[in-house]
Enzyme design. Structure first.
Site, PDB file in Angstrom:
ATOM      1  N   SER A 112       0.829  -1.185  -0.157  1.00  0.00           N
ATOM      2  CA  SER A 112       0.057   0.010  -0.062  1.00  0.00           C
ATOM      3  C   SER A 112       0.932   1.261  -0.219  1.00  0.00           C
ATOM      4  CB  SER A 112      -1.105   0.122   1.131  1.00  0.00           C
ATOM      5  OG  SER A 112      -1.826   1.011   1.121  1.00  0.00           O
ATOM      6  N   HIS A 113       0.753   2.093   1.165  1.00  0.00           N
ATOM      7  CA  HIS A 113       1.324   3.345   1.112  1.00  0.00           C
ATOM      8  C   HIS A 113       2.951   3.377   1.450  1.00  0.00           C
ATOM      9  CE1 HIS A 113      -0.570   2.210   4.719  1.00  0.00           C
ATOM     10  NE2 HIS A 113       0.358   2.609   5.708  1.00  0.00           N
ATOM     11  N   ASP A 276      -1.864   6.818  -3.514  1.00  0.00           N
ATOM     12  CA  ASP A 276      -0.758   5.898  -2.804  1.00  0.00           C
ATOM     13  C   ASP A 276      -0.614   4.803  -3.662  1.00  0.00           C
ATOM     14  OD1 ASP A 276      -3.057   4.361  -2.528  1.00  0.00           O
ATOM     15  OD2 ASP A 276      -2.373   3.230  -0.740  1.00  0.00           O
ATOM     16  N   ASP A 278      -0.888   1.688  -4.262  1.00  0.00           N
ATOM     17  CA  ASP A 278      -1.597   0.857  -4.997  1.00  0.00           C
ATOM     18  C   ASP A 278      -3.089   1.383  -5.411  1.00  0.00           C
ATOM     19  OD1 ASP A 278      -2.433   0.849  -2.219  1.00  0.00           O
ATOM     20  OD2 ASP A 278      -3.454  -1.212  -2.428  1.00  0.00           O
ATOM     21  N   ASP A 280      -5.419   3.166  -3.713  1.00  0.00           N
ATOM     22  CA  ASP A 280      -6.763   3.050  -3.030  1.00  0.00           C
ATOM     23  C   ASP A 280      -7.017   4.389  -2.315  1.00  0.00           C
ATOM     24  OD1 ASP A 280      -5.066   2.220  -1.104  1.00  0.00           O
ATOM     25  OD2 ASP A 280      -6.321   0.281  -0.849  1.00  0.00           O
ATOM     26  N   ARG A 281      -5.618   4.930  -1.876  1.00  0.00           N
ATOM     27  CA  ARG A 281      -5.883   6.344  -1.136  1.00  0.00           C
ATOM     28  C   ARG A 281      -5.848   7.510  -1.810  1.00  0.00           C
ATOM     29  NH1 ARG A 281      -2.646   5.607   4.445  1.00  0.00           N
ATOM     30  NH2 ARG A 281      -3.325   3.213   5.071  1.00  0.00           N
ATOM     31  N   LYS A 375     -11.309   0.868  -1.312  1.00  0.00           N
ATOM     32  CA  LYS A 375     -11.610   2.371  -1.309  1.00  0.00           C
ATOM     33  C   LYS A 375     -10.832   2.616  -2.653  1.00  0.00           C
ATOM     34  CE  LYS A 375      -7.401   2.809   1.853  1.00  0.00           C
ATOM     35  NZ  LYS A 375      -7.131   1.476   2.516  1.00  0.00           N
TER      36      LYS A 375
HETATM   37  C1  G16 Z   1      -5.404  -0.322   5.264  1.00  0.00           C
HETATM   38  C2  G16 Z   1      -6.891  -0.452   5.360  1.00  0.00           C
HETATM   39  C3  G16 Z   1      -7.727   0.567   5.641  1.00  0.00           C
HETATM   40  C4  G16 Z   1      -7.021   1.104   6.964  1.00  0.00           C
HETATM   41  C5  G16 Z   1      -5.841   1.271   6.959  1.00  0.00           C
HETATM   42  C6  G16 Z   1      -5.326   1.697   8.545  1.00  0.00           C
HETATM   43  O1  G16 Z   1      -5.076   0.661   4.172  1.00  0.00           O
HETATM   44  O2  G16 Z   1      -7.433  -1.207   3.799  1.00  0.00           O
HETATM   45  O3  G16 Z   1      -8.992   0.323   5.887  1.00  0.00           O
HETATM   46  O4  G16 Z   1      -7.936   2.502   7.091  1.00  0.00           O
HETATM   47  O5  G16 Z   1      -5.086   0.200   6.507  1.00  0.00           O
HETATM   48  O6  G16 Z   1      -4.169   1.464   8.725  1.00  0.00           O
HETATM   49  P1  G16 Z   1      -3.673   1.430  10.223  1.00  0.00           P
HETATM   50  O7  G16 Z   1      -4.042   0.153  10.820  1.00  0.00           O
HETATM   51  O8  G16 Z   1      -2.080   1.677   9.954  1.00  0.00           O
HETATM   52  O9  G16 Z   1      -4.126   2.615  10.845  1.00  0.00           O
HETATM   53  P2  G16 Z   1      -4.183   0.591   3.176  1.00  0.00           P
HETATM   54  O10 G16 Z   1      -4.056   1.545   2.137  1.00  0.00           O
HETATM   55  O11 G16 Z   1      -2.688   0.339   3.854  1.00  0.00           O
HETATM   56  O12 G16 Z   1      -4.445  -0.667   2.340  1.00  0.00           O
END
Ligand code: G16
Length: 539
Positions: A112-113, A276, A278, A280-281, A375
């Site tokens: 992800s990010h 981000d 992938d 989704d953000r 997302k």
């Molecule tokens: C993931 C989940 C999101 C969540 C985020 C929170 O995002 O898909 O639903 O809000 O993690 O991360 P943390 O537990 O670090 O606060 P992503 O974009 O990393 O897939």
């Protein structure tokens, strides 16, 4: 030839908030990916005759892992794998392709990010046939399998060429390489008024999208520049790179530094946005102006009538507990359903499937709707562009009008990086134990009205989840504490601060929230236990 390989378990393959995320060095150990993938296949009773979606955000180790997974899928009797060309697929597109093809599951190889590269992070998001990330009951089963795994199956064969669109065979399995961009573009055209957005760009509206050298670059160039007519050069950092060119592909005020500098300069375009790793953000910026993800969700919801796909009505809206309550006020005014869920997109999926909600979002820069079960960064940006095209107002005007109508939630997240995960767990456990004793106590100007863990009872499947601790104050302020579930080592303590104002709008958010930040350190005994007198990261 199908080979059965003997293997030894790894003990650290428990999934976090969104799949498995580990340092690339950990994930690239012998049999690491293979163990995890075979444990998934076994947990769902085998994959014979099934169809899966596969791709990733292009980060380091994607290419290697994709080949491994294809060969394992073939050896385990899978019928078909649909793969993004050259192995690229964004998380939202994967969800779309999965739903459209009624596939049985999907993998997006991404952390992800989190940064990428040999010294960065690698990860695997695993989605089920509903298009969303796998439920906790299944991830528990998968984890149990990883602890007991003894062997996995893999086809011994040369690597597969994923550069050409079309169908090919791997043993008895079919591999279809698709142009995932077109699928995604078609979906967006059916949701938004592309003609109105084209007119907006034609009228001279300026825009900068920072793809952060990650997966959405090609999507953004095609949609914003080629189709909608944003001037060439509006999309920057558009070539996906294995290490994101050294960038930390997290679209926030800290990591999207170049975009932020541009938006605060005299050369600022009318709107700035970033995604981000992938895709989704999202982050939304106006000229010298930042829209918090919590406000963005509230504003999109309040303006649903301007968007062709939603104009006839929406079901309801949901947010994670840690996200500000701005959207709750909109839901009340619109008289639609409103839900608060634990952090993690999977908790929204039951609400979407049961038609309880249309929109949802999180403070962590995620916003989306029931068009998919993830997302969707570009979706959120198109939503904003469509609102601007319809209203003729700027990002800042739209946001200020929203505050005027509903009041404003001043909101910030404070992150404390704690190297010793045990210490972080103890801090949270002890705080939970102290919660009852906090009620009625005063800290500076803030008197605690209630303090309790956040517990979510899923109205659809009846499951119950505890996530985070919330302290409420008499003046309507709130502090939420939780540990991140997306890190790859140590622990990150997230402290979410919120104060609500209806009248004068104080512009320095950090300063305005500082007294509450002090209280959060006091209540959580953060300084005492970690030595930190301020957060490592403010977003
Ligand atoms: C993931 C989940 C999101 C969540 C985020 C929170 O995002 O898909 O639903 O809000 O993690 O991360 P943390 O537990 O670090 O606060 P992503 O974009 O990393 O897939």
């Amino acid at each position: 030839m199908i080979k059965t390989v003997q293997t030894k378990p790894y003990t650290d393959q428990k999934m976090g908030t969104a799949g498995l995320r580990r340092k690339s060095k950990v994930a690239s150990q012998e049999n690491y990916v293979e163990n995890f993938v075979q444990s998934i296949f076994d947990a769902i009773g085998g994959v014979e005759g099934q169809t899966f979606i596969l791709g990733g955000d292009g980060r380091y180790y994607n290419k290697v892992a994709i080949q491994k997974i294809l060969k394992m899928a073939a050896a385990n009797g899978m019928k078909k794998v649909i793969v993004g060309q050259n192995g690229f697929i964004s998380t939202p597109t994967s969800s779309r392709v999965l739903l459209k093809n009624k596939a049985d599951g999907g993998f997006v190889l991404t952390a992800s990010h989190n940064p990428g590269g040999p010294n960065g992070d690698f990860g695997i998001k695993y989605a089920v046939s509903t298009g969303g990330q796998c439920p906790t009951s299944l991830s528990d089963k998968i984890y149990a399998n990883t602890l007991n795994i003894k062997e996995y199956k893999i086809l011994e064969t040369a690597d597969i060429d994923l550069s050409k669109i079309g169908v090919q065979k791997l043993g008895d399995m079919e591999i279809e390489v698709i142009d995932s961009l077109q699928d995604y573009v078609d979906m967006m055209e059916n949701i938004f008024d592309f003609e109105a957005i084209k007119r907006l760009f034609k009228s001279g509206f300026t825009f900068c999208f920072d793809a952060m050298n990650a997966v959405t670059g090609p999507y953004a160039q095609k949609i914003f520049e080629d189709i909608l007519g944003a001037p060439k050069g509006s999309v920057v950092n558009y070539v996906p790179m294995e290490d994101f060119g050294g960038l930390h592909p997290d679209p926030n005020l800290i990591y999207a530094k170049d975009l932020v500098n541009l938006m605060w300069s005299d050369k600022a375009p009318d709107m700035g946005a970033a995604n981000d790793g992938d895709g989704d953000r999202n982050m939304i910026l106006g000229k010298k102006f930042f829209v918090t993800p919590s406000d963005s969700l509230a504003i999109l919801t309040d303006n649903y009538k301007l968007i062709p796909a939603y104009k006839d009505g929406i079901y309801g809206v949901a947010k994670s507990a840690a996200t500000s309550r701005a959207v709750g006020r909109v839901a009340k005014a619109l008289n639609i359903g409103y839900y608060e869920v634990p952090t993690g997109w999977k908790y929204f999926c039951n609400l979407m499937d049961s038609k309880r909600i249309t929109f949802c979002g999180e403070e962590s820069f995620g916003t989306g709707s029931n068009h998919i079960r993830e997302k969707d960064g570009i979706w959120a940006i198109l939503f904003w562009l469509n609102i601007i095209a319809e209203t003729g107002k700027s990002v800042e005007e739209i946001t200020r009008e929203h505050w005027k109508k509903y009041g404003r939630s001043y909101y910030m997240r404070n992150d404390y990086e704690i190297a010793d995960a045990e210490l972080a767990n103890k801090l949270m456990n002890d705080l939970e134990g102290r919660l009852p004793s906090l009620e009625g106590k005063t800290f500076g100007a803030f008197k605690v009205s209630e303090a309790k863990p956040f517990i979510y009872d899923d109205p659809v499947d009846g499951s119950s989840t505890k996530n985070g601790l919330i302290v409420y104050f008499e003046d309507g302020s709130r502090i939420v504490y939780r540990l991140s579930g997306t890190g790859s080592s140590g622990a990150t303590l997230r402290v979410y601060l919120e104060r609500y104002e209806t009248k004068s709008f104080n512009e320095n958010v950090e300063k305005y929230l500082e007294p509450l930040a002090d209280v959060s350190r006091q209540i959580g005994e953060i300084t005492e236990r970690t030595g930190k007198t301020k957060a490592d990261l403010l977003t």
